[in-house]
Motif scaffolding. Structure first.
Motif, PDB file in Angstrom:
ATOM      1  N   MET A   1      17.946  49.769  -2.249  1.00 57.09           N
ATOM      2  CA  MET A   1      16.997  49.830  -3.128  1.00 57.09           C
ATOM      3  C   MET A   1      15.569  49.615  -2.820  1.00 57.09           C
ATOM      4  SD  MET A   1      15.432  49.492  -7.661  1.00 57.09           S
ATOM      5  CE  MET A   1      17.240  50.546  -7.068  1.00 57.09           C
ATOM      6  N   SER A   2      14.643  50.020  -2.048  1.00 57.70           N
ATOM      7  CA  SER A   2      13.382  48.821  -1.548  1.00 57.70           C
ATOM      8  C   SER A   2      13.086  47.932  -2.148  1.00 57.70           C
ATOM      9  CB  SER A   2      12.585  49.871  -1.948  1.00 57.70           C
ATOM     10  OG  SER A   2      11.812  49.709  -3.214  1.00 57.70           O
ATOM     11  N   GLU A   3      11.805  47.262  -1.745  1.00 56.09           N
ATOM     12  CA  GLU A   3      12.308  45.657  -1.850  1.00 56.09           C
ATOM     13  C   GLU A   3      11.280  44.947  -3.721  1.00 56.09           C
ATOM     14  OE1 GLU A   3      10.715  42.762   0.073  1.00 56.09           O
ATOM     15  OE2 GLU A   3      11.800  44.194   2.107  1.00 56.09           O
ATOM     16  N   THR A   4      11.300  46.531  -4.564  1.00 52.11           N
ATOM     17  CA  THR A   4      10.414  46.745  -5.455  1.00 52.11           C
ATOM     18  C   THR A   4      11.323  46.266  -6.588  1.00 52.11           C
ATOM     19  OG1 THR A   4      10.223  49.292  -5.529  1.00 52.11           O
ATOM     20  CG2 THR A   4       8.127  47.517  -4.661  1.00 52.11           C
ATOM     21  N   LYS A   5      10.573  45.499  -7.890  1.00 50.53           N
ATOM     22  CA  LYS A   5      11.968  45.265  -8.469  1.00 50.53           C
ATOM     23  C   LYS A   5      12.565  46.686  -9.529  1.00 50.53           C
ATOM     24  CE  LYS A   5      10.055  40.450  -8.606  1.00 50.53           C
ATOM     25  NZ  LYS A   5       9.538  39.326 -10.211  1.00 50.53           N
ATOM     26  N   PRO A   6      13.906  46.205 -10.208  1.00 48.07           N
ATOM     27  CA  PRO A   6      14.350  48.004 -10.550  1.00 48.07           C
ATOM     28  C   PRO A   6      13.303  48.351 -11.527  1.00 48.07           C
ATOM     29  CG  PRO A   6      16.002  46.338 -10.303  1.00 48.07           C
ATOM     30  CD  PRO A   6      14.498  45.015  -9.358  1.00 48.07           C
ATOM     31  N   LYS A   7      12.120  46.765 -12.451  1.00 45.02           N
ATOM     32  CA  LYS A   7      11.642  47.163 -13.960  1.00 45.02           C
ATOM     33  C   LYS A   7      10.381  48.186 -12.539  1.00 45.02           C
ATOM     34  CE  LYS A   7      13.683  45.904 -17.260  1.00 45.02           C
ATOM     35  NZ  LYS A   7      14.516  46.900 -18.298  1.00 45.02           N
ATOM     36  N   GLU A   8       9.653  48.016 -12.153  1.00 44.64           N
ATOM     37  CA  GLU A   8       8.292  48.276 -11.083  1.00 44.64           C
ATOM     38  C   GLU A   8       9.108  49.954 -10.746  1.00 44.64           C
ATOM     39  OE1 GLU A   8       8.119  45.444  -8.281  1.00 44.64           O
ATOM     40  OE2 GLU A   8       7.088  44.124  -9.424  1.00 44.64           O
ATOM     41  N   GLU A   9      10.526  50.609 -10.184  1.00 39.28           N
ATOM     42  CA  GLU A   9      10.443  51.748  -9.303  1.00 39.28           C
ATOM     43  C   GLU A   9      10.578  52.424 -10.735  1.00 39.28           C
ATOM     44  OE1 GLU A   9      12.784  52.592  -6.473  1.00 39.28           O
ATOM     45  OE2 GLU A   9      11.099  51.523  -5.445  1.00 39.28           O
ATOM     46  N   GLN A  10      11.094  51.532 -11.787  1.00 38.88           N
ATOM     47  CA  GLN A  10      11.182  52.874 -13.466  1.00 38.88           C
ATOM     48  C   GLN A  10       9.580  52.912 -13.514  1.00 38.88           C
ATOM     49  OE1 GLN A  10      13.230  50.751 -15.903  1.00 38.88           O
ATOM     50  NE2 GLN A  10      15.521  50.891 -15.012  1.00 38.88           N
ATOM     51  N   VAL A  11       8.885  52.991 -13.508  1.00 40.40           N
ATOM     52  CA  VAL A  11       7.413  52.578 -14.114  1.00 40.40           C
ATOM     53  C   VAL A  11       7.016  53.649 -12.699  1.00 40.40           C
ATOM     54  CG1 VAL A  11       5.248  51.419 -14.508  1.00 40.40           C
ATOM     55  CG2 VAL A  11       7.216  50.728 -15.586  1.00 40.40           C
ATOM     56  N   ARG A  12       7.350  53.219 -11.294  1.00 42.42           N
ATOM     57  CA  ARG A  12       6.332  53.747 -10.626  1.00 42.42           C
ATOM     58  C   ARG A  12       7.278  55.208 -10.859  1.00 42.42           C
ATOM     59  NH1 ARG A  12       7.935  55.052  -6.098  1.00 42.42           N
ATOM     60  NH2 ARG A  12       9.690  53.851  -5.890  1.00 42.42           N
ATOM     61  N   PHE A  13       8.456  55.696 -11.240  1.00 42.12           N
ATOM     62  CA  PHE A  13       9.566  56.994 -11.206  1.00 42.12           C
ATOM     63  C   PHE A  13       8.278  57.695 -13.004  1.00 42.12           C
ATOM     64  CE2 PHE A  13      12.160  55.675  -7.574  1.00 42.12           C
ATOM     65  CZ  PHE A  13      11.954  55.967  -6.453  1.00 42.12           C
ATOM     66  N   ARG A  14       8.642  57.254 -13.742  1.00 43.97           N
ATOM     67  CA  ARG A  14       7.735  57.816 -15.180  1.00 43.97           C
ATOM     68  C   ARG A  14       6.402  57.547 -14.423  1.00 43.97           C
ATOM     69  NH1 ARG A  14      10.383  52.848 -18.256  1.00 43.97           N
ATOM     70  NH2 ARG A  14      11.924  53.694 -18.479  1.00 43.97           N
ATOM     71  N   GLY A  63      17.260  54.967  -2.622  1.00 44.02           N
ATOM     72  CA  GLY A  63      17.989  53.895  -3.540  1.00 44.02           C
ATOM     73  C   GLY A  63      17.876  53.913  -5.408  1.00 44.02           C
ATOM     74  N   PHE A  64      16.938  54.971  -5.412  1.00 47.96           N
ATOM     75  CA  PHE A  64      16.569  54.455  -7.070  1.00 47.96           C
ATOM     76  C   PHE A  64      18.393  54.789  -7.984  1.00 47.96           C
ATOM     77  CE2 PHE A  64      15.493  56.521 -10.486  1.00 47.96           C
ATOM     78  CZ  PHE A  64      14.944  55.918 -11.715  1.00 47.96           C
ATOM     79  N   PHE A  65      18.790  55.616  -7.660  1.00 51.69           N
ATOM     80  CA  PHE A  65      20.110  56.329  -8.169  1.00 51.69           C
ATOM     81  C   PHE A  65      20.682  54.884  -7.825  1.00 51.69           C
ATOM     82  CE2 PHE A  65      17.638  60.169  -7.686  1.00 51.69           C
ATOM     83  CZ  PHE A  65      17.859  60.682  -9.845  1.00 51.69           C
ATOM     84  N   ASP A  66      21.651  55.107  -7.315  1.00 54.90           N
ATOM     85  CA  ASP A  66      22.504  53.092  -6.952  1.00 54.90           C
ATOM     86  C   ASP A  66      21.176  52.720  -7.857  1.00 54.90           C
ATOM     87  OD1 ASP A  66      23.566  54.824  -5.067  1.00 54.90           O
ATOM     88  OD2 ASP A  66      22.755  54.383  -3.189  1.00 54.90           O
TER      89      ASP A  66
END
Length: 92
Positions: A1-14, A63-66
């Protein structure tokens, strides 16, 4: 996954999902009017296709799904289904 935190990724994808919904609504709106310019409709559809393709690539290559599966293994089958759906949608 990229260097952003999982919660930040979730917010970005939403947020990206919301942008895709708005673009899809524009396509639907343009198609609802018989007087809509065909070139405008084509442009909107092409824009939607590009955005969807880029979004799917970002989710999968990033790597979001991973990351999701690493946090909740029960979502593994659903993540695989979504990735397959991505392929079918972008190849349609």
């Amino acid at each position: 996954m990229s260097e952003t935190k999982p919660k930040e990724e979730q917010v970005r994808f939403r947020q990206e999902h919301e942008c895709l919904r708005k673009l899809l609504a524009k396509v639907h709106g343009a198609l609802a009017y018989p007087s809509a310019s065909p070139s405008n409709v084509v442009e909107l559809i092409e824009s939607l296709r590009r955005h969807v393709t880029e979004h799917f690539e970002e989710e999968e290559k990033g790597g979001f799904f991973d990351g999701v599966v690493a946090q909740a293994i029960r979502l593994s089958e659903r993540a695989d289904t979504i990735k397959q759906d991505h392929g079918r949608l972008t190849n349609a």
